[in-house]
Design an enzyme around this catalytic site. Structure first.
Site, PDB file in Angstrom:
ATOM      1  N   SER A  62       4.422  -7.788  12.349  1.00 16.93           N
ATOM      2  CA  SER A  62       5.373  -7.171  11.407  1.00 16.93           C
ATOM      3  C   SER A  62       6.757  -6.879  11.982  1.00 16.93           C
ATOM      4  O   SER A  62       7.677  -6.618  11.214  1.00 16.93           O
ATOM      5  CB  SER A  62       4.806  -5.850  10.902  1.00 16.93           C
ATOM      6  OG  SER A  62       4.181  -6.051   9.671  1.00 16.93           O
ATOM      7  N   LYS A  65       9.762  -8.592  10.737  1.00 10.62           N
ATOM      8  CA  LYS A  65      10.441  -8.175   9.497  1.00 10.62           C
ATOM      9  C   LYS A  65      11.856  -7.682   9.802  1.00 10.62           C
ATOM     10  O   LYS A  65      12.747  -7.767   8.956  1.00 10.62           O
ATOM     11  CB  LYS A  65       9.610  -7.100   8.775  1.00 10.62           C
ATOM     12  CG  LYS A  65       8.305  -7.702   8.224  1.00 10.62           C
ATOM     13  CD  LYS A  65       7.289  -6.693   7.774  1.00 10.62           C
ATOM     14  CE  LYS A  65       6.113  -7.413   7.105  1.00 10.62           C
ATOM     15  NZ  LYS A  65       4.813  -6.879   7.356  1.00 10.62           N
ATOM     16  N   TYR A 186       6.899 -17.351   6.947  1.00 11.80           N
ATOM     17  CA  TYR A 186       6.491 -15.967   7.236  1.00 11.80           C
ATOM     18  C   TYR A 186       5.382 -15.940   8.302  1.00 11.80           C
ATOM     19  O   TYR A 186       5.452 -15.193   9.277  1.00 11.80           O
ATOM     20  CB  TYR A 186       6.046 -15.270   5.933  1.00 11.80           C
ATOM     21  CG  TYR A 186       5.426 -13.917   6.153  1.00 11.80           C
ATOM     22  CD1 TYR A 186       6.213 -12.809   6.438  1.00 11.80           C
ATOM     23  CD2 TYR A 186       4.041 -13.748   6.088  1.00 11.80           C
ATOM     24  CE1 TYR A 186       5.641 -11.560   6.661  1.00 11.80           C
ATOM     25  CE2 TYR A 186       3.458 -12.499   6.299  1.00 11.80           C
ATOM     26  CZ  TYR A 186       4.262 -11.418   6.586  1.00 11.80           C
ATOM     27  OH  TYR A 186       3.688 -10.187   6.817  1.00 11.80           O
ATOM     28  N   TYR A 238       4.763   1.750   8.700  1.00 17.30           N
ATOM     29  CA  TYR A 238       3.824   1.654   7.578  1.00 17.30           C
ATOM     30  C   TYR A 238       3.726   2.990   6.847  1.00 17.30           C
ATOM     31  O   TYR A 238       4.699   3.734   6.762  1.00 17.30           O
ATOM     32  CB  TYR A 238       2.439   1.197   8.055  1.00 17.30           C
ATOM     33  CG  TYR A 238       2.440   0.006   8.965  1.00 17.30           C
ATOM     34  CD1 TYR A 238       3.147  -1.150   8.623  1.00 17.30           C
ATOM     35  CD2 TYR A 238       1.744   0.008  10.155  1.00 17.30           C
ATOM     36  CE1 TYR A 238       3.140  -2.263   9.452  1.00 17.30           C
ATOM     37  CE2 TYR A 238       1.727  -1.102  10.988  1.00 17.30           C
ATOM     38  CZ  TYR A 238       2.432  -2.224  10.636  1.00 17.30           C
ATOM     39  OH  TYR A 238       2.420  -3.307  11.448  1.00 17.30           O
ATOM     40  N   VAL A 256       0.912  -5.340  13.867  1.00 18.03           N
ATOM     41  CA  VAL A 256      -0.529  -5.242  14.151  1.00 18.03           C
ATOM     42  C   VAL A 256      -0.955  -5.989  15.414  1.00 18.03           C
ATOM     43  O   VAL A 256      -2.097  -5.873  15.852  1.00 18.03           O
ATOM     44  CB  VAL A 256      -1.414  -5.698  12.961  1.00 18.03           C
ATOM     45  CG1 VAL A 256      -1.330  -4.733  11.796  1.00 18.03           C
ATOM     46  CG2 VAL A 256      -1.094  -7.114  12.527  1.00 18.03           C
TER      47      VAL A 256
HETATM   48  N1  GLN Z   1       1.415  -5.174   9.829  1.00 19.59           N
HETATM   49  C1  GLN Z   1       1.570  -6.355  10.326  1.00 19.59           C
HETATM   50  O1  GLN Z   1       1.901  -6.543  11.486  1.00 19.59           O
HETATM   51  C2  GLN Z   1       1.260  -7.410   9.341  1.00 19.59           C
HETATM   52  C3  GLN Z   1       1.654  -8.784   9.742  1.00 19.59           C
HETATM   53  C4  GLN Z   1       0.606  -9.787   9.440  1.00 19.59           C
HETATM   54  N2  GLN Z   1       1.061 -11.059   9.861  1.00 19.59           N
HETATM   55  C5  GLN Z   1       0.309  -9.811   7.935  1.00 19.59           C
HETATM   56  O2  GLN Z   1       1.088 -10.360   7.211  1.00 19.59           O
HETATM   57  O3  GLN Z   1      -0.686  -9.314   7.493  1.00 19.59           O
END
Ligand code: GLN
Length: 310
Positions: A62, A65, A186, A238, A256
């Protein structure tokens, strides 16, 4: 002094690793070692402090992002971006689809999956993966960032929820491009291999308002950096972002894969790797380490504002 506090913070965070759990909803991530834990701090005045597994590579997840939003704000512009995605904390899990269908057509913010997928859709027609790779390598001052093929394949094979978000956005006319092409970019961006050091470099760039401390070159506009940092503070951890803002107060973004990218304006960039996660998906040791650093070095963003006024 900074070295000592950093070491204590790293040791403090390490104590919590066994209370966390490695992500396994992307099967390849389940192979990470939950006791890996690295911290890297780079300061504006050129100091470089590292402890533990700070060179260990892991996927950015994530935290990409931040990179996709940086590219979109810098090259497409704030107006168009925020016509398609809002700037509000969602209070829901990062991969939730709920509010997207009930509360709003536009995703709540670019730090959750729905918002990031929308942002990536704006980039997908214009920027190849190779261009984005070059962009992130520059921002992180790290030419060794590459695509982790096995995580990418694992993520693509199990990414139905993200595809569902993409198709829902498409059905509402918010996502205009090709859903699968968007998702492919993505997934690739999520699967880039970084380490705590690369994250600290990006953190330092943000702490320094978008000018590289290595080359003196401006890489991101000041306003872009301000927007990124604001969204990190309000939405970067989050559905723990509010609590994190109160307890730690350092603009941060987690992934994550176990990474956390943090920046302390005018002072330092911080990169953390600890794949044992709390129940919201943030590195558990990382959260405690940042709380320790914030408390002992007076890094809470609002404390520093008070200090200047006093
Ligand atoms: N929270 C994350 O790091 C989510 C990224 C993960 N690639 C997803 O899209 O579920």
């Amino acid at each position: 002094m900074l070295e000592e506090v950093a070491k204590d913070a790293w040791e403090y965070g390490r104590k919590f690793l066994l209370q966390g759990k490695v992500a396994d909803y992307i099967p390849e991530l389940g192979k990470a070692n939950p006791v890996h834990f690295g911290l890297c701090i780079k300061t504006e005045d050129g100091r470089h402090i590292e402890f533990g597994d700070s060179e260990c590579r892991f996927t950015i997840q994530s935290i990409c992002k931040i990179v996709s939003l940086a590219a979109a704000l810098q090259y497409i512009g704030e107006e168009k971006v925020f016509k398609n995605v809002m700037m509000e904390p969602s209070g829901d899990a990062f991969n939730s689809i709920l509010k997207l269908d009930t509360a709003s057509n536009r995703p709540f913010n670019p730090m959750i999956n729905a918002g990031a997928i929308e942002v990536v859709s704006l980039l997908a027609g214009r920027f190849s993966f190779e261009k984005m790779l070059e962009f992130i390598r520059t921002l992180c001052n790290d030419n060794e960032i590459v695509l982790d093929e096995s995580v990418y394949r694992s993520e693509k094979a199990t990414g139905d929820r993200n595809r569902a978000i993409g198709y829902l956005l498409k059905s509402k006319g918010v996502l205009k491009g090709d859903v699968l092409q968007t998702l492919d970019l993505y997934f690739k961006l999520c699967s880039l291999s970084v380490n705590a050091r690369s994250l600290s470099e990006l953190g330092l760039l943000l702490a320094n308002g978008g000018i590289s401390t290595t080359t003196g070159k401006r890489l991101l506009d000041k306003k872009v950096v301000r927007t990124l940092k604001t969204l990190m503070l309000t939405c970067g951890m989050y559905d723990r972002s509010g609590e994190f803002a109160v307890r730690v107060g350092i603009p941060s973004k987690s992934g994550v894969g176990g990474g956390i990218l943090s920046c302390v304006g005018g002072r330092m960039g911080i990169g953390i790797y600890g794949p044992a996660l709390d129940e919201k998906g943030n590195s558990i040791g990382g959260g405690y380490t940042l709380e320790y650093l914030s408390e002992h070095l007076n890094l809470h963003i609002l404390d520093s504002a008070d200090a200047k006024e006093a």
